[in-house]
Design a protein around this motif. Structure first.
Motif: not given
Length: 117
Positions: A33-40
């Motif tokens: 999901q876009f809002e997930n902190d793991d994205t970065d």
């Protein structure tokens, strides 16, 4: 086996490991999901893996004793596949970001209208 063959074998082994890592990172980014902190963190790791892959392929290309054109073509094809997947993730993320921004603007408009009552 001479030193050049060992280094080419090691490069190919490392490239296989890097390709597996890149595939896994792209799969996670595609599902996350876009809002997930793991994205970065995943994007940062993907950047590192891409850099490592560029270096390994560069080492194969400059090695005068490595002449397996079929392998290099397969790597070029794999690079295009990775590029396509990464661009798709980027486009999806940009679209979600635009949607979030649009939603925030709409909320601000409603807040302004409500405060003017």
């Amino acid at each position: 086996m001479n030193t050049a063959q060992i280094s080419v074998t090691e490069i190919i082994h490392q490239l296989t490991t890097v390709d597996t890592a890149m595939t896994e990172l792209l799969e996670k980014l595609e599902k996350l999901q876009f809002e997930n902190d793991d994205t970065d963190t995943l994007v940062f790791k993907l950047h590192e893996v891409i850099s490592a892959r560029q270096i390994l392929i560069g080492q194969l290309v400059v090695d005068s004793q490595f002449e397996d054109r079929t392998y290099l073509q397969a790597q070029a094809d794999k690079t295009l596949e990775f590029e396509h997947r990464a661009k798709k993730v980027l486009v999806d993320r940009e679209a979600l970001l635009r949607g979030i921004r649009k939603g925030k603007r709409q909320i601000n408009v409603y807040k302004t209208i409500d405060s003017n009552r």
